[in-house]
Design an enzyme around this catalytic site. Structure first.
Site, short mmCIF file in Angstrom:
data_model
loop_
_atom_site.label_atom_id
_atom_site.label_comp_id
_atom_site.label_asym_id
_atom_site.label_seq_id
_atom_site.Cartn_x
_atom_site.Cartn_y
_atom_site.Cartn_z
N HIS A 1 -18.78 17.77 71.76
CA HIS A 1 -19.77 16.93 72.17
C HIS A 1 -20.70 16.37 71.02
CE1 HIS A 1 -19.52 18.19 76.47
NE2 HIS A 1 -18.87 19.32 75.85
N LYS B 1 -34.73 11.88 76.93
CA LYS B 1 -33.80 12.79 76.52
C LYS B 1 -34.49 13.80 75.26
CE LYS B 1 -31.95 8.64 75.34
NZ LYS B 1 -30.88 8.57 75.77
N ARG B 2 -33.70 14.84 74.95
CA ARG B 2 -34.28 15.50 73.90
C ARG B 2 -34.68 14.50 72.82
NH1 ARG B 2 -33.44 21.07 74.56
NH2 ARG B 2 -34.36 21.40 72.46
N LYS C 1 -31.63 9.92 67.99
CA LYS C 1 -31.98 9.45 69.31
C LYS C 1 -32.93 8.12 68.89
CE LYS C 1 -30.67 13.30 72.12
NZ LYS C 1 -29.33 12.76 72.94
N THR D 1 -25.69 10.46 78.85
CA THR D 1 -25.05 10.35 80.44
C THR D 1 -26.35 9.92 81.15
OG1 THR D 1 -25.67 12.64 80.38
CG2 THR D 1 -23.37 12.15 80.55
N LYS E 1 -26.73 7.17 84.61
CA LYS E 1 -27.61 7.25 85.82
C LYS E 1 -28.42 5.90 86.06
CE LYS E 1 -27.33 12.33 84.67
NZ LYS E 1 -28.01 13.29 83.72
C1 26V Z 1 -25.79 23.00 70.25
C2 26V Z 1 -26.53 24.27 70.20
C3 26V Z 1 -26.43 24.58 68.79
C4 26V Z 1 -26.82 26.05 68.47
C5 26V Z 1 -27.68 26.56 69.65
C6 26V Z 1 -27.81 26.08 70.90
C7 26V Z 1 -27.25 24.99 71.13
C8 26V Z 1 -27.11 24.40 72.17
C9 26V Z 1 -26.44 23.23 72.51
C10 26V Z 1 -25.82 22.32 71.63
C11 26V Z 1 -25.16 21.31 72.01
C12 26V Z 1 -25.51 20.14 71.41
C13 26V Z 1 -24.46 18.82 71.82
C14 26V Z 1 -24.95 18.02 72.96
O1 26V Z 1 -25.49 18.32 73.98
N1 26V Z 1 -24.23 17.08 73.08
C15 26V Z 1 -24.40 16.22 74.03
O2 26V Z 1 -23.43 16.24 75.07
C16 26V Z 1 -23.49 15.28 76.02
C17 26V Z 1 -22.35 15.39 76.91
O3 26V Z 1 -21.30 15.24 76.43
C18 26V Z 1 -23.39 13.89 75.43
O4 26V Z 1 -23.56 12.95 76.54
C19 26V Z 1 -24.52 13.66 74.27
O5 26V Z 1 -24.12 12.37 73.75
C20 26V Z 1 -24.52 14.66 73.30
O6 26V Z 1 -25.36 14.57 72.47
#
Ligand code: 26V
Length: 822
Positions: free
Chosen positions: A366, A557-558, A563, A665, A669
């Site tokens: 992701h 978004k975050r 971003k 995503t 929406k």
């Molecule tokens: C990473 C980490 C790192 C360690 C601690 C906790 C934590 C929690 C979540 C993440 C994941 C970050 C990746 C993420 O959310 N990617 C997003 O995924 C979406 C669904 O596929 C996508 O639409 C977004 O573009 C993408 O940024």
């Protein structure tokens, strides 16, 4: 259908099941809470409505599990550290198709205030953002498509923090969403799983201290939530694990006399699932997070294997009966854990165990951001999971032997692909482990998959070319259209004859109505209705007053540098300067709405929030901009806020630096709710423009190739010095115009945009962005031309249903088929 005799208890029949009547609801109000009908609170009424609905789905839920046990089909398991499911009540009403019943019967309680009842439900905020919400959309589609599937996650006591604003700064507050009984969950202590650890540990400030020479065990207690497919035929399960202490452990300590020790160990064990990690940008080496990930994997695989064996399957049938999808690398320990089960419990040989493991598991990536890739210190494995480390080493030894045979003498390649990073410290590369240990690695949008293959993990893609594939994300039309935007949904049903809720491409039926004046009028009325509803809701919940007769320009978004919320902020200042220079400037009134959470330790992201609240403070009170430009940062972005805001949006801001947003995503929406995308050629924006037609989107900015090609020579100062509006806007920010009482607080903005080289190339895209916003303003003036493009967007959003995405996963990765519940 409803019996109409007024004296009779209303009964409905649907899908062959009798629905409960008002009497059931009354009983829940009175007996569950021991209150009289008249004195129950709205919260108690919420629980009673939810309980009544759970009663009515229970038979289907049991029947679904029984059907799957009997048919022994290939079963899908979605492992995810996050499920951002939000609220369940309205979603279950819609998916059970019982709106009529609820309206006629459950809502006939004269003391019930339905809006208030809905507001009683806390969001299940068990996720950070896109990745967690995707998991929630996926389980909805799996159930709707009647695919036998279980989602596995963690039952955090505290979800994503609640964001408050204090003097314009983000303040994090805990989110104890489970303080009241959750009517949707069912605990199943009888199906608990023991999780052994090689070392006992203590927790201090989120870090664990290992006590060598002493082992310990945790207990995983499952809590099940129903996942109702649309139409209510299949009710799958979301199983969330809660950490507890095994009784034997307690007992041992207790009989030894250490009562307090036993009780404090209970608290210690429970701390494993206490809180969701809120930082989605950098894994900060939090050892408690490592334990959370292992806990999820250990519990879920034990459960999966128990079910697989209970159904009478031979070990060799594992990949024919089980497909496990890993949502990012967070559950990647499933690779060594499944190997451990097959080697140590099933007593298979290495080759057979490896073959079964890789064919059973699949991995979704992701993110391309190198700093977000997980790498766990070898030391953590050594002390807590030595057997898993041993297995990882053996996987790596065999893998590197193969690589050496294919590429003799290429030591650098070997170092790059190794599952172990040697320096600066020895760490396990979880992405490499996930790619080597599974049969499928997928990206989440076409450009993301291409970049993953060609750049991020190019060596591994060369070694396993057949493993890499794309699955462009999607979102569920049940929650994001039917539930969120009832007026538009009704219009679409009337115009297409229905069916779009489970077959979104049917929306194509309205494409030819885009130029129909009557349809445009109806569409604009639905948009205005959604805006008014949002304005009322945000007034009631946040006390913010907005004007529905302005263009709603939305970025939600975050908060992340890539971003580029900063690009939006600087753009607001450019418009502010234009209006100050020329108060008569003829622009359609615009409300810029921004919302999103910053990771608590991400300093610049928090400064960006303060920048928006500061700009808002000045712009919204300056007579020069009155009625023309308003900026608002909405606190506490959540699934529920998104459901209210997205239907009300005119413009969808999707402005990441090209090559950095994996998919996005919310862009999908917005599209299905008739907002026009202002976007860069990144993630799924590219596919949105392909589907909608370039002429129906506002695409701008550098492409991913251009971003990479200009890295060597890009100089943000050039833009600052040579573009008057850019320089003027930045100077206003740097010279404390928006923060006279707190001078210097935006120095980090100067640093990132100028001194440190503007890594995300905001200034390179600013000119094009402002020109694009001029075009947006001009088009908005032409109501009919605007409506036409918006309608084309809705009509052509069919690709972005998660039903399409899940069908592709099922066909191309899992080999799973629907298993209808009779
Ligand atoms: C990473 C980490 C790192 C360690 C601690 C906790 C934590 C929690 C979540 C993440 C994941 C970050 C990746 C993420 O959310 N990617 C997003 O995924 C979406 C669904 O596929 C996508 O639409 C977004 O573009 C993408 O940024």
């Amino acid at each position: 259908m409803p019996a109409t005799e007024p004296d009779q208890l209303t009964r409905y029949e649907c899908n062959g099941f009798k629905f409960p009547d008002r009497d059931y609801y009354d009983r829940h109000v009175v007996f569950d809470h021991v209150v009289s009908l008249g004195t129950a609170t709205q919260r108690e009424r919420f629980e009673a409505v939810s309980r009544t609905l759970r009663d009515l789905l229970t038979q289907r839920w049991i029947k679904t599990a029984e059907t799957h046990d009997r048919a022994n089909p290939k079963q899908v398991y979605y492992l995810s550290m996050e499920f951002l499911i939000g609220r369940s009540l309205m979603n279950n009403i819609i998916n059970l198709d019982v709106e009529q019943f609820v309206r006629d019967d459950l809502r006939s309680d004269p003391r019930q205030d339905w809006k208030e009842v809905l507001e009683q439900e806390p969001d299940a905020g068990l996720g950070n953002g896109g990745l967690g919400r995707l998991a929630a959309c996926f389980i909805d589609s799996l159930a709707t498509l009647q695919i036998p599937a279980i989602g596995y996650g963690l039952r955090y006591d505290y979800g994503i923090f609640r964001q408050e604003l204090s003097n314009g700064y983000q303040v994090e507050q805990p989110d104890p969403w489970l303080t009241r009984p959750d009517p949707w969950e069912v605990s199943r202590p009888g199906e608990s799983v023991t999780v052994p650890l090689a070392s006992a540990f203590e927790v201090h400030a989120g870090q664990i201290t290992v006590q060598r020479g002493k082992s310990m065990s945790l207990l995983g207690v499952p809590f099940d939530r129903p996942v109702v497919g649309y139409g209510g035929q299949t009710v799958n399960t979301l199983r969330l694990w809660q950490a507890a202490t095994p009784d034997v452990f307690d007992f041992g300590e207790f009989s030894g006399g250490d009562f307090f020790g036993a009780v404090s160990n209970r608290v210690l064990a429970e701390s494993i699932t206490r809180v969701l990690y809120p930082d989605d940008s950098t894994p900060r080496g939090q050892s408690l997070r490592f334990l959370q990930e292992y806990f999820l994997v250990r519990c879920s695989l034990a459960d999966i294997i128990a079910r697989f064996r209970k159904r009478g399957n031979d070990w060799s049938a594992l990949p024919d009966k089980v497909a496990v999808q890993l949502n990012d690398t967070h559950p990647a320990m499933a690779v060594p854990e499944l190997m451990r089960i097959l080697l140590d419990i099933a007593h298979l040989g290495w080759n057979e165990a490896w073959n079964l493991t890789t064919r059973t598991l699949a991995y979704t990536n992701h993110t391309l951001l190198p700093e977000a890739l997980e790498k766990w210190p070898v030391g953590l494995f050594e002390s807590l999971l030595p057997r898993h480390l041993e297995i990882i080493y053996e996987i790596n030894r065999r893998f590197l032997d193969d690589v050496r045979a294919k590429h003799p003498g290429d030591e650098e390649k070997l170092a790059r692909v190794s599952l172990i990073e040697e320096s600066p410290a020895r760490r396990v590369r979880m992405a490499n482990l996930a790619i080597v240990g599974t049969h499928s690695t997928n990206g989440v949008a076409a450009i993301h998959t291409d970049l993953l293959r060609s750049k991020t993990v190019a060596d591994l893609a060369d070694l396993f070319p057949g493993r890499f594939n794309n699955k462009t994300n999607g979102v569920t039309p049940r929650r994001w259209l039917q539930l969120a935007n009832p007026d538009l949904a009704k219009m679409l049903t009337d115009a297409t004859g229905g069916g779009w809720v489970t077959d979104l491409p049917r929306l194509k039926g309205i494409d030819s109505l885009a130029t129909d004046a009557g349809f445009q009028k109806k569409f604009l009325a639905a948009k205005r209705g959604a805006k008014v509803r949002f304005v009322d809701w945000i007034k009631a919940t946040a006390g913010i007053e907005l004007d529905p007769d302005t263009l709603f320009d939305v970025q939600i978004k975050r908060i992340h540098e890539y971003k580029r919320q900063l690009l939006n902020a600087v753009q607001c200042v450019v418009w502010y300067n234009r209006l100050r220079a020329n108060p008569k400037l003829d622009v359609p009134p615009r409300t810029v709405l921004v919302a999103g959470k910053a990771a608590p330790a991400y300093h610049l992201a928090k400064v960006i929030i303060k920048l928006f609240t500061s700009i808002a403070g000045v712009v919204n009170t300056d007579p020069a901009t009155r009625g023309k430009l308003r900026v608002e940062f909405l606190p506490n972005y959540s699934c529920t806020l998104a459901e209210h805001l997205i239907p009300a949006a005119d413009v969808s801001e999707q402005i990441s630096t090209a090559g950095y947003e994996a998919s996005g995503t919310s862009n999908m929406k917005f599209m299905m709710n008739g907002a026009l995308t202002v976007g860069t050629r990144d993630g799924a924006n590219i596919e949105i423009a392909e589907e909608a037609g370039e002429e129906n989107c506002f695409m701008f900015g550098l492409t991913a190739e251009q971003v990479l090609a200009s890295r060597g020579w890009y100089a943000p100062y050039w833009h600052y010095e040579n573009e008057p509006e850019t320089g003027a806007a930045l100077d206003l920010i740097f010279n404390n115009h928006f923060n006279p009482d707190e001078p210097g607080i935006f120095e980090p903005v100067r640093e990132t945009l100028l001194t440190k080289g503007d890594y995300y190339m905001h200034l390179a895209d600013l000119g094009a962005y402002v020109r694009t916003q001029e075009a947006v303003a001009a088009l908005y003036r032409d109501t009919s031309a605007w409506a036409k493009k918006a309608i084309h967007n809705v009509a052509r959003s069919g690709k972005f249903s998660s039903d399409r995405t899940i069908t592709q996963y099922a066909d191309e990765i899992w080999g799973a088929k629907p298993c209808p519940v009779e």
